[in-house]
Design an enzyme around this catalytic site. Structure first.
Site, PDB file in Angstrom:
ATOM      1  N   LYS A 102       0.875  -1.179   0.000  1.00  0.00           N
ATOM      2  CA  LYS A 102       0.000   0.000   0.000  1.00  0.00           C
ATOM      3  C   LYS A 102       0.906   1.222   0.000  1.00  0.00           C
ATOM      4  O   LYS A 102       2.025   1.166   0.516  1.00  0.00           O
ATOM      5  CB  LYS A 102      -0.874   0.012   1.259  1.00  0.00           C
ATOM      6  CG  LYS A 102      -2.183   0.759   1.087  1.00  0.00           C
ATOM      7  CD  LYS A 102      -3.182  -0.067   0.308  1.00  0.00           C
ATOM      8  CE  LYS A 102      -4.540   0.592   0.242  1.00  0.00           C
ATOM      9  NZ  LYS A 102      -5.523  -0.268  -0.419  1.00  0.00           N
ATOM     10  N   GLY A 103       0.417   2.310  -0.537  1.00  0.00           N
ATOM     11  CA  GLY A 103       1.257   3.507  -0.555  1.00  0.00           C
ATOM     12  C   GLY A 103       0.431   4.758  -0.636  1.00  0.00           C
ATOM     13  O   GLY A 103      -0.798   4.717  -0.673  1.00  0.00           O
TER      14      GLY A 103
END
Length: 411
Positions: A102-103
């Site tokens: 995730k980012g």
């Protein structure tokens, strides 16, 4: 309880049920890599501005890491960590060959012009291009990002590595995006609901549904449930809420929202307080908006018999216990909203093969994956005598642990 604490708690409970070795349990919790980069760009008025971008790559035992990129003012490292971990279990539950990531970038996309957003996306891609890849980490859209953002990442990445359509999913159709991707999460929610109801000898036709959140997921779920004869008795979003005990005409509501931008003043239903939606009289409640909406304050008043978690982490653990005691059946988020990542996987497969599918095949395969995953979860529930949430977590964690051991993690 925040998302990270709740996810860790569910993981630990699943590890205990499975009897995992303490060393592997600890190893599975720690992310593979956390990346933090500075993104400096000129604004349209010539001033320089800096943002912090990051990417948490949680686990790659089962395949390349997969997860969204969000542009949001409060991109909190803890939350990104929890969501990356959740993606590891979610892809394992759906049985697609990915790990979790995730980012995001801590910015408010509403305050940036289109050209500023493009520059920001390109700078971010330049900083992480050697840490993502078709067989390493494949980003996707999330809050505050969309198909256009993915197109910019694809273009910037391709400058370094040659044309690589499989580097991101959720792309525009013209650049190798998959048909059926836009409706995928909502459609997956419907297939998951069908599988659960069939288990209880029921079907969508004739049941009443309340839907919280009328964005992409909520509106598609509502549309598809309506087509299958389900009665949507209440709908809410950030602009307000409407109800009609005889069922809302979803097509008309979609047109009204398209025209006015809000649910209020819709002639085919009465206005209601958005806070009452979760406790509204219905057979099936579908939270499609934010996390933590079902908590100890309102869980006792929930009247639905089934809850389908289309949002990430809508039920906090205290509410979980209260609802279980009441006999409410909860279909957990790591399974219920996996339709999006499953069709992302189909998009990636099509890009690698250079052969695109028609929409009917995408939807057929999605139904096959969602139905198979439900039966696998039920199998875990029976062998470990647990509820659906723990059935899904034990299924996901067990698959990742097995892959980790087979690959030889102690060497």
């Amino acid at each position: 309880m925040n998302a990270l604490a709740a996810t860790n708690r569910n993981f630990r409970q699943a590890a205990r049920i499975l009897g995992l070795d303490a060393k592997i349990e600890k190893s599975l919790l720690i992310p593979f890599r956390e990346i933090k980069v500075e993104c400096t760009l000129p604004k349209d008025d010539g001033t320089l501005v800096s943002y912090i971008g990051f990417r948490v790559q949680h686990d790659n035992a089962r395949g390349p890491m997969k997860g969204g990129i969000r542009y949001h003012p409060e991109v909190d490292p803890d939350e990104v960590n929890a969501l990356a971990q959740l993606m590891t279990w979610k892809t394992a539950v759906a049985d697609i060959p990915y790990g979790g990531a995730k980012g995001g970038i801590g910015c408010n996309p509403k305050d940036l012009s289109t050209s500023e957003l493009e520059r920001l996306t390109r700078v971010f891609t330049q900083k992480i291009h050697d840490l993502i890849g078709v067989n390493t980490d494949v980003p996707a859209p999330d809050m505050g990002t969309n198909a256009q953002t993915m197109a910019w990442i694809l273009d910037e990445y391709s400058k370094f590595h040659g044309y690589s359509p499989a580097i991101v999913t959720g792309k525009p159709i013209d650049l190798g995006g998959s048909l059926g991707r836009e409706a995928a999460t909502g459609r997956g929610v419907v297939y998951a609901t069908e599988a659960l109801l069939a288990e209880h000898g029921k079907s969508i036709k004739g049941l009443s549904f309340a839907i919280q959140g009328f964005g992409n997921v909520g509106s598609w779920a509502a549309r598809l449930l309506h087509e299958r004869g389900g009665k949507i008795v209440a709908v809410s979003d950030i602009t307000g809420a409407v109800r009609n005990p005889n069922g809302i005409d979803i097509q008309a509501l979609l047109q009204h929202k398209e025209k006015t931008g809000k649910l209020a003043d819709f002639s085919g239903a009465d206005a209601m307080d958005s806070n009452d939606l979760l406790t509204h009289e219905c057979d099936v409640l579908i939270p499609c908006a934010l996390g933590g909406v079902l908590n100890r304050d309102n869980a006792r008043d929930v009247r639905a018999k089934y809850i389908i978690e289309a949002a990430n982490h809508p039920t906090d653990p205290e509410a979980d216990e209260i609802l279980s005691k009441k006999g409410v059946v909860i279909l957990p988020d790591i399974y219920a909203n996996a339709g999006g990542v499953t069709v992302s996987y189909f998009e990636w497969v099509q890009n690698i093969q250079g052969f695109m599918w028609d929409e009917q095949k995408v939807n057929q395969e999605l139904q096959r994956y969602m139905t198979k995953a439900f039966h696998n979860i039920k199998g875990m529930c029976q062998s470990h005598d647990c509820n659906l949430r723990m059935g899904a977590f034990t299924l996901g964690v067990n698959r990742v642990a097995r892959a980790t051991l087979l690959r030889g993690w102690e060497a």
